[in-house]
Write a protein that holds these residues in place. Structure first.
Motif: not given
Ligand code: SAM
Length: 294
Positions: A134, A137-140, A162-163, A165-166
């Protein structure tokens, strides 16, 4: 409503009604409960979800290329198992990362992918849980897919956080899971596990099943706006899945992350070959051209 009524067909209706999880159950890493190894030979939920993902994402792509409508999209398939959903998404042109903490699942997925050279560039598999990647890969991702995963995670709130956040701001989350009802207990656990032994005992824990209301409430509290919740029912006579208003067994939820808290992504996460493929297609697809300029 999700696009289409007919979802697909192939064997073992109880497994389909109740979702996957059959095959060997195996312990995984922290934050993950027994979810099973999913070889490609297992009878699991068919993957009409890829069509629903495609149709909803297409609304966000102004000019898409025929044959590769999801070109330029980055998708994370969380709990990808043997890659049953990852591959169709890759074939639609998306760059997909499939993650699963069970090594055997990823080996199966890798092996199957190796038969199709086109997918090699578009799909990357990793042995890891969502919680482990997480930060990096934040905001990826433009979209995150979690098909039949949330009923296996130990900490649902953390998982859904987490879903979120990414996902990029405005990104889409697609979840399919099993409702927490008396019917799902009777069919999913008593019948399938204890009476008919269709799935190994202990595959599902009723306490981990989640109602659409609970799911929606957690998603909304994490800045995701739920667009649709649709039931999925299998008709053993026609051999097809259907979208339904009845969410008492399986259902699918589609949510979109708010664009309000926009800030730069903390990390670049570029797929192998993705840039080359984007460049190769830039001249024919204005949307991709715009993406490369950024
Ligand atoms: C029932 S399978 C679904 C596989 C695939 N999505 C499908 O629909 O065919 C659930 C998968 O979720 C994985 N899983 C469970 N918890 C996870 C987590 N926290 N992060 C990533 N994957 C997870 C399990 O290892 C398992 O392969």
């Amino acid at each position: 409503m999700w696009s289409g009524r007919k979802l697909g067909s192939s064997g073992g209706w109880f497994l389909r009604v109740l979702g996957p999880g059959g095959c060997n159950t195996k312990a995984a890493r922290p934050l993950i409960s027994s979810a099973g190894t999913l070889g490609r030979d297992c009878t699991v939920l068919p993957k009409p979800l890829s069509t629903a993902v495609r149709d909803n994402l297409l609304k966000t792509i102004p000019n898409h290329q025929p044959g590769k409508p999801l070109l330029g999209m980055k998708i994370l398939d969380v709990g990808c198992g043997g890659g049953l959903l990852t591959e169709p998404l890759g074939r639609l042109g998306a760059s997909v990362i499939g993650i699963d903490p069970v090594d055997e699942n990823i080996k199966t997925a890798q092996c199957h992918k190796s038969f199709d050279p086109v997918l090699d560039k578009r799909i990357e598999y990793r042995v890891c849980s969502l919680e482990e990647i997480v930060e990096e890969t934040a905001e990826t991702f433009d979209a995150v897919v979690a098909s039949e995963v949330v009923e296996h995670v130990i900490d649902l709130e953390t998982f859904l956080q987490c879903c979120c956040q990414v996902l990029k701001p405005g990104g889409s989350l697609f979840i399919t899971t099993i409702n927490k009802t008396q019917l799902s207990y009777a069919l999913g656990i008593v019948f399938s596990e204890q009476i008919a032994s269709i799935v190994p005992k202990g595959t599902h824990t009723w306490e981990k099943f989640v109602s659409p209301e609970t799911l929606e409430s957690i998603l909304e509290s994490n800045g995701l706006s739920v667009q649709t919740v649709v039931g999925m029912l299998y008709n053993p006579f026609s051999g097809y899945w259907h979208w339904s208003e009845n969410t008492s067994l399986n259902y699918a939820a589609y949510a979109v992350k708010s664009r309000v808290q926009e800030h730069p992504a903390s990390a670049e996460f570029v797929l192998k070959g993705e840039t080359e493929e984007l460049q190769a297609n830039a001249c024919t697809n204005p949307a991709v051209h715009e993406k490369l300029k950024k």
